[in-house]
Design an enzyme around this catalytic site. Structure first.
Site, PDB file in Angstrom:
ATOM      1  N   LYS A  98       3.401  20.761 -16.667  1.00  0.00           N
ATOM      2  CA  LYS A  98       4.206  21.875 -17.173  1.00  0.00           C
ATOM      3  C   LYS A  98       3.581  22.460 -18.431  1.00  0.00           C
ATOM      4  O   LYS A  98       3.425  23.679 -18.565  1.00  0.00           O
ATOM      5  CB  LYS A  98       5.631  21.401 -17.449  1.00  0.00           C
ATOM      6  CG  LYS A  98       6.585  22.511 -17.852  1.00  0.00           C
ATOM      7  CD  LYS A  98       8.015  21.984 -18.001  1.00  0.00           C
ATOM      8  CE  LYS A  98       8.552  21.513 -16.678  1.00  0.00           C
ATOM      9  NZ  LYS A  98       9.945  21.023 -16.775  1.00  0.00           N
TER      10      LYS A  98
ATOM     11  N   ARG B  44      12.027  19.764 -22.607  1.00  0.00           N
ATOM     12  CA  ARG B  44      11.796  19.390 -21.207  1.00  0.00           C
ATOM     13  C   ARG B  44      10.666  18.382 -21.091  1.00  0.00           C
ATOM     14  O   ARG B  44       9.733  18.388 -21.881  1.00  0.00           O
ATOM     15  CB  ARG B  44      11.432  20.630 -20.373  1.00  0.00           C
ATOM     16  CG  ARG B  44      12.475  21.739 -20.345  1.00  0.00           C
ATOM     17  CD  ARG B  44      11.895  22.964 -19.657  1.00  0.00           C
ATOM     18  NE  ARG B  44      12.768  24.120 -19.707  1.00  0.00           N
ATOM     19  CZ  ARG B  44      13.542  24.547 -18.710  1.00  0.00           C
ATOM     20  NH1 ARG B  44      13.538  23.890 -17.577  1.00  0.00           N
ATOM     21  NH2 ARG B  44      14.295  25.609 -18.837  1.00  0.00           N
TER      22      ARG B  44
ATOM     23  N   GLY C  77      12.681  16.989 -11.168  1.00  0.00           N
ATOM     24  CA  GLY C  77      14.041  16.503 -11.351  1.00  0.00           C
ATOM     25  C   GLY C  77      14.173  15.056 -11.758  1.00  0.00           C
ATOM     26  O   GLY C  77      15.277  14.568 -11.971  1.00  0.00           O
TER      27      GLY C  77
ATOM     28  N   MET D 244      12.950  13.463 -14.507  1.00  0.00           N
ATOM     29  CA  MET D 244      13.100  13.195 -15.941  1.00  0.00           C
ATOM     30  C   MET D 244      13.990  14.268 -16.558  1.00  0.00           C
ATOM     31  O   MET D 244      14.464  15.158 -15.867  1.00  0.00           O
ATOM     32  CB  MET D 244      11.719  13.104 -16.593  1.00  0.00           C
ATOM     33  CG  MET D 244      10.926  11.885 -16.112  1.00  0.00           C
ATOM     34  SD  MET D 244       9.292  11.725 -16.852  1.00  0.00           S
ATOM     35  CE  MET D 244       8.419  13.081 -16.098  1.00  0.00           C
TER      36      MET D 244
ATOM     37  N   ARG E 151       4.059  25.887 -11.231  1.00  0.00           N
ATOM     38  CA  ARG E 151       3.360  24.673 -10.802  1.00  0.00           C
ATOM     39  C   ARG E 151       3.020  24.817  -9.325  1.00  0.00           C
ATOM     40  O   ARG E 151       3.579  25.676  -8.629  1.00  0.00           O
ATOM     41  CB  ARG E 151       4.236  23.434 -11.020  1.00  0.00           C
ATOM     42  CG  ARG E 151       5.534  23.430 -10.228  1.00  0.00           C
ATOM     43  CD  ARG E 151       6.420  22.261 -10.624  1.00  0.00           C
ATOM     44  NE  ARG E 151       7.740  22.354  -9.995  1.00  0.00           N
ATOM     45  CZ  ARG E 151       8.791  21.650 -10.354  1.00  0.00           C
ATOM     46  NH1 ARG E 151       8.702  20.793 -11.360  1.00  0.00           N
ATOM     47  NH2 ARG E 151       9.946  21.770  -9.736  1.00  0.00           N
TER      48      ARG E 151
ATOM     49  N   HIS F 279      17.812  20.348  -5.871  1.00  0.00           N
ATOM     50  CA  HIS F 279      17.132  19.049  -5.976  1.00  0.00           C
ATOM     51  C   HIS F 279      16.880  18.436  -4.598  1.00  0.00           C
ATOM     52  O   HIS F 279      15.772  17.999  -4.278  1.00  0.00           O
ATOM     53  CB  HIS F 279      17.979  18.100  -6.835  1.00  0.00           C
ATOM     54  CG  HIS F 279      17.456  16.700  -6.881  1.00  0.00           C
ATOM     55  ND1 HIS F 279      17.915  15.712  -6.042  1.00  0.00           N
ATOM     56  CD2 HIS F 279      16.496  16.133  -7.642  1.00  0.00           C
ATOM     57  CE1 HIS F 279      17.255  14.590  -6.300  1.00  0.00           C
ATOM     58  NE2 HIS F 279      16.403  14.821  -7.264  1.00  0.00           N
TER      59      HIS F 279
ATOM     60  N   ARG G 118      -6.304  -3.814  23.764  1.00  0.00           N
ATOM     61  CA  ARG G 118      -5.801  -5.190  23.817  1.00  0.00           C
ATOM     62  C   ARG G 118      -5.466  -5.531  25.257  1.00  0.00           C
ATOM     63  O   ARG G 118      -4.435  -5.091  25.785  1.00  0.00           O
ATOM     64  CB  ARG G 118      -4.576  -5.327  22.912  1.00  0.00           C
ATOM     65  CG  ARG G 118      -4.912  -5.190  21.429  1.00  0.00           C
ATOM     66  CD  ARG G 118      -3.731  -4.787  20.600  1.00  0.00           C
ATOM     67  NE  ARG G 118      -3.393  -3.382  20.839  1.00  0.00           N
ATOM     68  CZ  ARG G 118      -2.877  -2.549  19.928  1.00  0.00           C
ATOM     69  NH1 ARG G 118      -2.644  -2.983  18.711  1.00  0.00           N
ATOM     70  NH2 ARG G 118      -2.601  -1.301  20.236  1.00  0.00           N
TER      71      ARG G 118
ATOM     72  N   ARG H 106     -11.039  -5.783  23.829  1.00  0.00           N
ATOM     73  CA  ARG H 106     -10.918  -7.147  23.302  1.00  0.00           C
ATOM     74  C   ARG H 106     -10.483  -8.075  24.428  1.00  0.00           C
ATOM     75  O   ARG H 106      -9.503  -7.816  25.124  1.00  0.00           O
ATOM     76  CB  ARG H 106      -9.887  -7.193  22.162  1.00  0.00           C
ATOM     77  CG  ARG H 106      -9.764  -8.566  21.512  1.00  0.00           C
ATOM     78  CD  ARG H 106      -8.759  -8.568  20.374  1.00  0.00           C
ATOM     79  NE  ARG H 106      -7.383  -8.460  20.864  1.00  0.00           N
ATOM     80  CZ  ARG H 106      -6.309  -8.341  20.070  1.00  0.00           C
ATOM     81  NH1 ARG H 106      -6.478  -8.286  18.752  1.00  0.00           N
ATOM     82  NH2 ARG H 106      -5.105  -8.254  20.585  1.00  0.00           N
TER      83      ARG H 106
ATOM     84  N   GLU I  77     -12.048 -11.798  11.873  1.00  0.00           N
ATOM     85  CA  GLU I  77     -10.680 -11.948  11.369  1.00  0.00           C
ATOM     86  C   GLU I  77     -10.469 -13.288  10.669  1.00  0.00           C
ATOM     87  O   GLU I  77      -9.337 -13.642  10.327  1.00  0.00           O
ATOM     88  CB  GLU I  77      -9.671 -11.760  12.510  1.00  0.00           C
ATOM     89  CG  GLU I  77     -10.013 -12.529  13.765  1.00  0.00           C
ATOM     90  CD  GLU I  77      -9.323 -11.981  15.009  1.00  0.00           C
ATOM     91  OE1 GLU I  77      -8.150 -11.569  14.918  1.00  0.00           O
ATOM     92  OE2 GLU I  77      -9.968 -11.977  16.077  1.00  0.00           O
TER      93      GLU I  77
ATOM     94  N   SER J  15     -15.998  -5.676  14.534  1.00  0.00           N
ATOM     95  CA  SER J  15     -14.751  -4.946  14.302  1.00  0.00           C
ATOM     96  C   SER J  15     -13.861  -5.856  13.461  1.00  0.00           C
ATOM     97  O   SER J  15     -13.548  -6.968  13.871  1.00  0.00           O
ATOM     98  CB  SER J  15     -14.061  -4.610  15.630  1.00  0.00           C
ATOM     99  OG  SER J  15     -12.847  -3.946  15.382  1.00  0.00           O
TER     100      SER J  15
ATOM    101  N   ASN K 196      -5.546  -7.109  10.040  1.00  0.00           N
ATOM    102  CA  ASN K 196      -4.222  -7.745   9.997  1.00  0.00           C
ATOM    103  C   ASN K 196      -4.381  -9.261   9.845  1.00  0.00           C
ATOM    104  O   ASN K 196      -3.824  -9.884   8.932  1.00  0.00           O
ATOM    105  CB  ASN K 196      -3.431  -7.438  11.277  1.00  0.00           C
ATOM    106  CG  ASN K 196      -3.165  -5.959  11.445  1.00  0.00           C
ATOM    107  OD1 ASN K 196      -3.220  -5.194  10.493  1.00  0.00           O
ATOM    108  ND2 ASN K 196      -2.878  -5.543  12.669  1.00  0.00           N
ATOM    109  N   ASP K 197      -5.147  -9.867  10.755  1.00  0.00           N
ATOM    110  CA  ASP K 197      -5.337 -11.321  10.691  1.00  0.00           C
ATOM    111  C   ASP K 197      -6.253 -11.731   9.549  1.00  0.00           C
ATOM    112  O   ASP K 197      -6.070 -12.800   8.954  1.00  0.00           O
ATOM    113  CB  ASP K 197      -5.901 -11.839  12.026  1.00  0.00           C
ATOM    114  CG  ASP K 197      -4.796 -12.051  13.062  1.00  0.00           C
ATOM    115  OD1 ASP K 197      -3.612 -11.850  12.704  1.00  0.00           O
ATOM    116  OD2 ASP K 197      -5.114 -12.396  14.209  1.00  0.00           O
TER     117      ASP K 197
ATOM    118  N   CYS L  18     -10.023  -2.285  12.926  1.00  0.00           N
ATOM    119  CA  CYS L  18      -9.076  -1.927  13.980  1.00  0.00           C
ATOM    120  C   CYS L  18      -7.669  -2.431  13.678  1.00  0.00           C
ATOM    121  O   CYS L  18      -6.818  -2.441  14.566  1.00  0.00           O
ATOM    122  CB  CYS L  18      -9.551  -2.462  15.332  1.00  0.00           C
ATOM    123  SG  CYS L  18      -9.725  -4.251  15.379  1.00  0.00           S
TER     124      CYS L  18
ATOM    125  N   TYR M  61     -16.736   3.316  11.403  1.00  0.00           N
ATOM    126  CA  TYR M  61     -15.542   3.945  11.967  1.00  0.00           C
ATOM    127  C   TYR M  61     -14.292   3.183  11.542  1.00  0.00           C
ATOM    128  O   TYR M  61     -14.349   2.043  11.083  1.00  0.00           O
ATOM    129  CB  TYR M  61     -15.617   4.009  13.499  1.00  0.00           C
ATOM    130  CG  TYR M  61     -15.543   2.662  14.194  1.00  0.00           C
ATOM    131  CD1 TYR M  61     -14.312   2.097  14.526  1.00  0.00           C
ATOM    132  CD2 TYR M  61     -16.699   1.957  14.530  1.00  0.00           C
ATOM    133  CE1 TYR M  61     -14.240   0.862  15.157  1.00  0.00           C
ATOM    134  CE2 TYR M  61     -16.641   0.733  15.163  1.00  0.00           C
ATOM    135  CZ  TYR M  61     -15.404   0.183  15.473  1.00  0.00           C
ATOM    136  OH  TYR M  61     -15.330  -1.038  16.082  1.00  0.00           O
TER     137      TYR M  61
END
Length: 889
Positions: free
Chosen positions: A26, A95, A104, A106, A339, A455, A576, A632, A759, A778, A782-783, A845, A865
Site C-alpha cells: 500500500k 492503515r 482485510g 489487519m 494494488r 470482504h 500402477r 510399475r 523409495e 523414478s 510418498n514412501d 511420481c 520430469y
C-alpha cells in the site's frame, strides 16, 4: 540511522513502487501514485521493519517518535491544518499494509484526531454538523474496537437501537442530533468497558492506532491468512498515516472500490461499486449494499469521468489489473489505494491472454501472472443446467463454482464440522476478517449483505472458493442458527447448494457437471464455444515454451491416460498395475493366484490375468501414442487383495472350493505387523517370479499389438521397492528374458527401458550401483518421505499439523517435498546415478509431482520430469515454467 518514516504528498514521495519490502504494498503504491501525479491525499509510511522490531521488543524504537513527529509537521504544512486545532483540525487515517497484500486481515482506523473540541471545528469548517458528528461516532467505534478492545458488536447494538428510536432504516438517515447523542453513548460504553475515558489528545490517539496496527500482524485472522497463502511471518506490516478526505460530506461525496477489469471473469470492463455519502469501510465491510460503479456517472458525473481516466492510467502504468479504493469529497476525486487486483483463475488466464494481445505485457509475464495453484479452480464442477430446481433466492455471484454442504452460521462451527469430514457452507449476514478460518474450512460462503467488493467476495475470489454475497432476500438469524428465504426456513445442519457463477441458492445437494475446461478435454463441448478454455490453453502453451521439466501423469486406465493427454501430459510416469486387479473377474483370478498351494496353481491363475492386463496396457499405449509409459510391477502386499471375513470370505472360499478355515489360515499367514516394510514390491517378484513373468509378457504382447496398429510404443518397466542392485538384477533378468521370448517369437522390435522406483534411503545412497542395471530412476516420494522421516503417512496426520504450527517443520512433508532430508537423498541419487550411467532418466511420481513448491525443487535438482494425477497436469506445467523462469532470473 536508516530512514524509517517516508513522506508522500504534493506530487513527490520519498519512495516508489519498487520499495514494497520497505513500505509495504500500500505504501509503495501510494508513493508511486503521488510521483506520477494521481490525486492522493498526503501522508507518511512507517516501514515494515519497525513493526518487526516493535513486536520483538514491545517498545518504541529510539528516535522513532521524533521521526513521526517531524512527518506529522510536514503533513500539517501540506494540508494547512493542525493536529488538535479546533479551528482547522487535521484528521488522518491509520492503515496497515504488508509487502504482500492481505485484504482485510489487519486493522484500519479513520477520522483520527477528532475529540470533543475538534468535532466542533470540523462542523464549522465544513458547515455540516451532521457530517462532523457522523465522522466522530465512526472514529469512536473503530478506535474503541481496534485499540481499546471494546467489542464492535456493542457499538452496533447502540447504533441499531438509535435507528429504531429515530424510525429510520440506514445510518445515513440519522439526524445530527441523533448522532450527537450516539457519540455520548459510545463514550459511556468505552468508559464502562475499559474503566477509562476515551483519549482526547490526538498524538496519544495516533500512537495507540500505530501500535494497534503493528499488533494486528499477530491476530489470528492474519496468521491464518499467511498460513493459507504461504506468506512469511517475518515480513511485518507498514503503517500508513494519511490525511483524511471525506466521502460522507453529503450527496456530492462518496466512496467506492473498483477494478480495472472484472475480477471474476477477466472481462475488459471497468467494474466496481460505490456509495454516496459514505466512508470506505461501508463498502468493503459490507455494511451497506453498494451501487454498481456505472451508476456513479449519474450521481457524481465529474468525479466518474476523472475516475475513468485515472483507472486507465493506473492499469497502463502498473501493467496489470488494478484494485482501486477512492473517495469523492465534494465532487473532487482522491485515490486512497491501488494494488494488483485479486482475481479468480478464470479472470487470471483471460487477463493474461488479453494483455498479451493488447501488447501490454509479454508472453513470459503472462505466464508469471497466473499462479499454478489457481488452475485447480478451472476444473471445479458447476451445477448441472438440466436440474429443474427452483432457487430459494438469488444474490450477487461473487466467486464462481458450485458448492454444496450443510448450512452453518458460525466460523468456529464451520471449522469444527469441516475437521470432522463434513461439507459446510458458511452463512453470515456479512463476513469480517475474524471469519477467515471459517471461510477456509467451508466449501462456499453465502452472505445476505455486502457487494462484489465486500470482504467475503474478495477473500473467496482470492482462494478460488465459491461465494454468493448481498442476497438481500435471505434473512440470516445467527442467534437461532437459521435463515429464511422465499417462505422457506433452513436450519443449521440442513443441506444447501450455491452457484457462485449465477448467484442462485438452492435447498438440498444438487448434482454438478464438469467445468468448461473439463468438458472440452472430454470432447463434450466444442472449442469454438469455450472462450475460457482458449485462454487457458494459450497461457499453458506459452508456459510450455519456458519450462525444462517434462510433465507426465499417474494413470492406471486408458480413460485416465486419455484425460491426461488432453491436459497436456507428455507420457505416463506411473501406471500402477495392482489397480487393474480390483475389478470383477480380475479380483477373483488374483485371489486364486494368492491362495494357490504351488507354482503351477499360481501360473493357472496368472494365465487368466494375462489377457486382462494385456488389454489394459494396449489401451494405455494407444492413448499415449509417441510418449513413454512407465509401468510399475506389482507393489502392494498380497493380503490387501483378500477379504478379511464376512460374506466376501464365505463367497471366496466357496468359489475356490476350499474350507473357510483354510482360507482364514492363508489370510492369517499373509498378515504382517508392518506391511509397508514387508513382503511387497520386488520382494514379491523374487519370491514368485511367475508374477513378474506374467506382467512382463502382458506388457510386451500389448506393445507388439499396438505397434502393429501403427502406434509409437515406448514402454518403461519399473521395479518397485528396490534396496539393492542384486534385487534389480534378479528382476531385470526375468524381464529381459520375457522380452526376448515375446519379441523374438513375434518377429518385432520394441525399444524399452527397465528402471526402478527409488523409495528407500538405502537405494538413494547406493544409486551409483543400482544405476549399473537401471536405465531410469523414478522417485516414489510418498514412501521415500515415510522411510526417511520414519513416519506413517496414514497416522502422522494426527500430530504433523501441530509440528507445523509450532515451527518444528516448515510444511507437512507429505504435501511439500522436504528439501533438507528427502531432497538431499534425491540429489545424491541423481548425481551418483548419472556418474554410473550418464543417460540415466530421472523423475518423481509421488503426490509431490503436482505441488508447485516441490516442482521448483525438482527443477533445481536437475530431474527430467515430474508425474502427477491427470487433473494436476496443468498445474505442474505452469509450475515447471515458473521454476525455470525463477531460476533464470
Amino acid at each position: 540511522m536508516a530512514q524509517r518514516v517516508y513522506f508522500f504528498g504534493n506530487g513527490k514521495a520519498d519512495g516508489d513502487r519498487e520499495m514494497k519490502a520497505v513500505l509495504g504494498g500500500k505504501g509503495a503504491n501510494l508513493a508511486e501514485m503521488t510521483n506520477i501525479g494521481v490525486p492522493v491525499p498526503p501522508g507518511f509510511t512507517i516501514s515494515c521493519d519497525v513493526c518487526v522490531s516493535w513486536l520483538d521488543q514491545r517498545n518504541r524504537l529510539d528516535g522513532l517518535e521524533a521521526e513521526v513527529s517531524a512527518n506529522v509537521k510536514r503533513l500539517e504544512e501540506s494540508t494547512r491544518k493542525r493536529f488538535g486545532d479546533p479551528a482547522a483540525p487535521l484528521l488522518v487515517s491509520v492503515r496497515s499494509g504488508g509487502p504482500v497484500s492481505m485484504p482485510g486481515m489487519m486493522e484500519t482506523i479513520l477520522n483520527l484526531g477528532l475529540n470533543d473540541e475538534t468535532v466542533e471545528g470540523l462542523a464549522r469548517a465544513s458547515g455540516n454538523g451532521r457530517f462532523a458528528n457522523d465522522s466522530y461516532r465512526r472514529f469512536l467505534q473503530m478506535y474503541g474496537d481496534v485499540v481499546l478492545g471494546v467489542p464492535f458488536s456493542d457499538f452496533e447494538h447502540l447504533l441499531k437501537a438509535k435507528r429504531m428510536t429515530e424510525g429510520v432504516e440506514t445510518d445515513a438517515e440519522l439526524s445530527e442530533g441523533a448522532l450527537r447523542a450516539l457519540v455520548g453513548e459510545y463514550k459511556k460504553l468505552i468508559k464502562s468497558a475499559t474503566g477509562k475515558d476515551f483519549p482526547m489528545e490526538p498524538v496519544a490517539q495516533l500512537w495507540g492506532a500505530i501500535e494497534a496496527v503493528w499488533h494486528s500482524w499477530t491476530l489470528k485472522k492474519a496468521v491464518d491468512y499467511r498460513r493459507v497463502n504461504n506468506i512469511s511471518e517475518k515480513l511485518g506490516t507498514a503503517v500508513n498515516v494519511q490525511a483524511m478526505v471525506f466521502g460522507n460530506l453529503g450527496d456530492t461525496s462518496g466512496t467506492g472500490v473498483a477494478f480495472t477489469r472484472n475480477p471474476s471473469t477477466g472481462e475488459h470492463r471497468f467494474y466496481g461499486e460505490f456509495l454516496v455519502n459514505a466512508q470506505g469501510e461501508d463498502v468493503v465491510a459490507g455494511i451497506r449494499t453498494p451501487l454498481p460503479i456505472d451508476e456513479m456517472a449519474k450521481a457524481l458525473p465529474g468525479a466518474y469521468e476523472a475516475l475513468l481516466t485515472t483507472e486507465r492510467r493506473l492499469e497502463s502504468h502498473f501493467r496489470d489489473m488494478q484494485d482501486l479504493e477512492f473517495t469523492v469529497e465534494d465532487g473532487t476525486l482522491f485515490l486512497l489505494q491501488t494494488r494488483t487486483g485479486k482475481r479468480t483463475a478464470a479472470a487470471a488466464v483471460r487477463v493474461a491472454d488479453d494483455m498479451v494481445s493488447e501488447k501490454l505485457i509479454s508472453q513470459k509475464e503472462a505466464v508469471l501472472r497466473v499462479m499454478p495453484e489457481q488452475l485447480d479452480q478451472l476444473l471445479h464442477p458447476v451445477i448441472d443446467a438440466a436440474v429443474r430446481a427452483e432457487p430459494l433466492a438469488t444474490g450477487l455471484p461473487a466467486s464462481p463454482g458450485a458448492a454444496a454442504g450443510v448450512a452453518v452460521f458460525d466460523p468456529d462451527v464451520a471449522e469444527q464440522r469441516a475437521a470432522g469430514g463434513e461439507a459446510v457452507i458458511l452463512v453470515r449476514e456479512e463476513t469480517t476478517p475474524e471469519d477467515f478460518h471459517g471461510i477456509v474450512a467451508a466449501r462456499g460462503v453465502l452472505t445476505s449483505r455486502g457487494g462484489m467488493t465486500s470482504h467475503a467476495a474478495v477473500v473467496c475470489r482470492g482462494m478460488g472458493k465459491c461465494a454468493i454475497v448481498g442476497a438481500k432476500d435471505v434473512e440470516v438469524d445467527t442467534q437461532h442458527r437459521r435463515f429464511r428465504a422465499g417462505g422457506t426456513t433452513v436450519h443449521e445442519g440442513e443441506w444447501i447448494t450455491i452457484d457462485g457463477a449465477t448467484g442462485r441458492i438452492f435447498t438440498g445437494d444438487l448434482p454438478t457437471v464438469p467445468s468448461e475446461v473439463v468438458r472440452v478435454i472430454s470432447g463434450t463441448t466444442p472449442l469454438s464455444k469455450a472462450p475460457l478454455y482458449q485462454s487457458f490453453s494459450q497461457v499453458l502453451g506459452w508456459a510450455d515454451q519456458f519450462r525444462r521439466l517434462k510433465v507426465r501423469a499417474n494413470a492406471d486406465t486408458p480413460r485416465d491416460a486419455r484425460i491426461a493427454r488432453g491436459f497436456g501430459a507428455e507420457g505416463i510416469g506411473l501406471c500402477r498395475t495392482e489397480h487393474m486387479f480390483f475389478e470383477g473377474e480380475r479380483i477373483t483370478a488374483m485371489r486364486e493366484m494368492i491362495v494357490a498351494r504351488d507354482e503351477s496353481g499360481r501360473r493357472r491363475a496368472l494365465a487368466k490375468l494375462l489377457p486382462m492386463q494385456r488389454l489394459d496396457f494396449d489401451g494405455i499405449f494407444e492413448a499415449m501414442d509417441g510418449y513413454p509409459v512407465t509401468i510399475r510391477l506389482l507393489d502392494p502386499p498380497l493380503h490387501e487383495f483378500l477379504p478379511h471375513g464376512g460374506e466376501d470370505a464365505k463367497h471366496l472360499a466357496r468359489s475356490l472350493g476350499i474350507p473357510r478355515a483354510e482360507l482364514q489360515r492363508i489370510v492369517e499367514s499373509l498378515r504382517e505387523t508392518n506391511p509397508m516394510l514387508g513382503h511387497r514390491g520386488c520382494r514379491l517378484g523374487i519370491s514368485y517370479p511367475e508374477i513378474t513373468e506374467m506382467q512382463a509378457r502382458a506388457i510386451f504382447e500389448a506393445a507388439v499389438k499396438a505397434k502393429r496398429r501403427g502406434i509409437d510404443v515406448r514402454p518403461e518397466i519399473m521395479v518397485p521397492l528396490v534396496a539393492t542392485v542384486e534385487e534389480l538384477r534378479n528382476q531385470r533378468y526375468i524381464i529381459d528374458g520375457v522380452a526376448e521370448q515375446v519379441l523374438g517369437g513375434m518377429g518385432e522390435s520394441v525399444p524399452y527401458l527397465v528402471g526402478t522406483m527409488i523409495e528407500l534411503p538405502r537405494a538413494a545412497l547406493t544409486a551409483d550401483r543400482i544405476a549399473e542395471s537401471a536405465e531410469f530412476f523414478s522417485f516414489g516420494t510418498n514412501d521415500l518421505t515415510q522411510t526417511t522421516f520414519g513416519l506413517s503417512r496414514d497416522d502422522a496426520g494426527r500430530f504433523l499439523p501441530d509440528y507445523v504450527a509450532k515451527g518444528l517443520l516448515p510444511h507437512d512433508p507429505f504435501q511439500v517435498l522436504d528439501a533438507d532430508g528427502v531432497g538431499k537423498l534425491i540429489s545424491i541419487a541423481v548425481k551418483d546415478g548419472r556418474r554410473s550411467r550418464p543417460s540415466l532418466k530421472t523423475g518423481i511420481c509421488g503426490e509431490h509431482g503436482g505441488e508447485p513448491r516441490s516442482i521448483a525443487l525438482c527443477h533445481a535438482m536437475g530431474l527430467d520430469y515430474v508425474s502427477c494425477s491427470p487433473f494436476r497436469v496443468p498445474i505442474a506445467r505452469l509450475a515447471a515454467a515458473h521454476a525455470a523462469l525463477a531460476a533464470a532470473h
